[in-house]
Design an enzyme around this catalytic site. Sequence first.
Site, PDB file in Angstrom:
ATOM      1  N   HIS A  20       8.371  17.843   8.360  1.00 33.89           N
ATOM      2  CA  HIS A  20       8.571  19.027   9.198  1.00 33.89           C
ATOM      3  C   HIS A  20       9.861  19.757   8.820  1.00 33.89           C
ATOM      4  CE1 HIS A  20       5.266  17.820  11.850  1.00 33.89           C
ATOM      5  NE2 HIS A  20       5.691  16.604  11.625  1.00 33.89           N
ATOM      6  N   ASP A 116       7.620  24.001  15.220  1.00 29.67           N
ATOM      7  CA  ASP A 116       6.436  23.348  14.661  1.00 29.67           C
ATOM      8  C   ASP A 116       5.571  22.796  15.791  1.00 29.67           C
ATOM      9  OD1 ASP A 116       7.182  20.687  15.327  1.00 29.67           O
ATOM     10  OD2 ASP A 116       8.369  20.497  13.499  1.00 29.67           O
TER      11      ASP A 116
END
Length: 476
Positions: A20, A116
């Site tokens: 991420h 995210d």
Amino acid sequence: MDTDSAKPHVAILASPGMGHIIPLFEFAHHLVTEHNIQVTFLVITTESTHAQNNYLKSSNSHPDLHVVDLPPADMSGLITDDMDIVTRISVLVEESVGPLRTVLSTLNVLKALIIDIFCTSMFDVCKDLSIPVYSFFTASTVLFMFSLYLPVLDQEVEGEFVDLPGPVNVPGCNPIRTQDLLGQVRNRKVNEYKWYLLHVRRLSMARGIFLNTWDDLEPVSLKALKHEPFFLNNSTPPVYPIGPLTKQIEPVVTEYDNRIIAWLDKQPKDSVLFVALGSGGTLTSEQFTELAWGLELSQQRFILSVRKPNDYSSSSFFSTGSESDDPKAYLPNGFVERTNGVGLIAASWAPQVAVLSHPSTGAFYCGWNLTVESLKHGVPIIGWPMYAEQRMNATMLSNEEGVAIKMPAVGDRGETLLVGREEIERVVRMVMEGEEGKRIRSRAKELEVSGRAALCCGGPSYETLARVTESWKHHG
């Protein structure tokens, strides 16, 4: 914080884990260098890894990219060693974002916060602060489409998805075999599923969603987004394919990195198999032994980026870059000596982009970020799915896009199979020597060209992002 008032200011928040951190930080870098945006990159420091810290320290050199560390949260009693990845990440994020309301309100006027998939608690915070929230989906479009459809499946299917009599049919997309479903949805009774469903249900709250892909890589899924009534009529936010965004080629500065590149310099073009299993990738001891034997039997050149084996496939997710073990301790006896000159052992962490961009590198193992990196450099893939959505990726990349050969690591019921050394030898030889290998290499080179074109001024990914950044400049 001092800001240049002429430049729109956005903030980015990534959940923990290199899968991420890297794509969102590269997105931040892309915004400041290519689109004249100022970015504050917010870092969750709770349980941060050595790899994450080193990457953020070594990668940030732009005056318009500001890194702000959030204070670590007290996780005592909240995290257990046997907690699954999505549950653990979600709890970490929930406990770490407490100070964010204050941090965001002290920043100069924000045009957007980009998060995210596991930071969806920020939708409520930003609603109160009147800050538009965008999502950056770090995985494949195949998983993204499935995730958009998951709330419908959750309502319509009574039992387990893995027990369905046929594949899952997401509107407009290629059918997904039940054995390829990601681990997070294989048992609907556990917290892992409940957390994942909660996050994907909130995707509709985003002002827009960025995908790290481009039209030529995932044409079927992206076409469905544009034309299928389900997505057009189901409050799906605007979706922006802006890939391939990958790490820049790191300067090769350490003696360790120099040794790897110097070794590659001596190898023939397209001759080296790069074995790296991603930021969360570890194999069981038994499977790791079979992999080593398969590489040795194949007699192909290789770089093996090794991590200590573990019987939990996602166990290295929160310890990436911290290993200091001697690889000889868990490689077969005599392996290093017998493969000397043919193979190179890189303990734990190799300079991935530098290796992938080297002309000697010929094939690669994969997760999504590494897949995008690999194809951006025209390197074909051996798909060895281990966790998260890697099974979907491996099937799509081999069956639909023709850039991968898939290891037979998944059984008919979705169980993880032990892949024997003879099978590994066969697949490696097929990719590095056979006609199938030539075909997938040719297709990977085509995607390298189209991926680079997509990012150039005038290309679809560049222009898609330019439209969003222009809206920040003029409207907010």
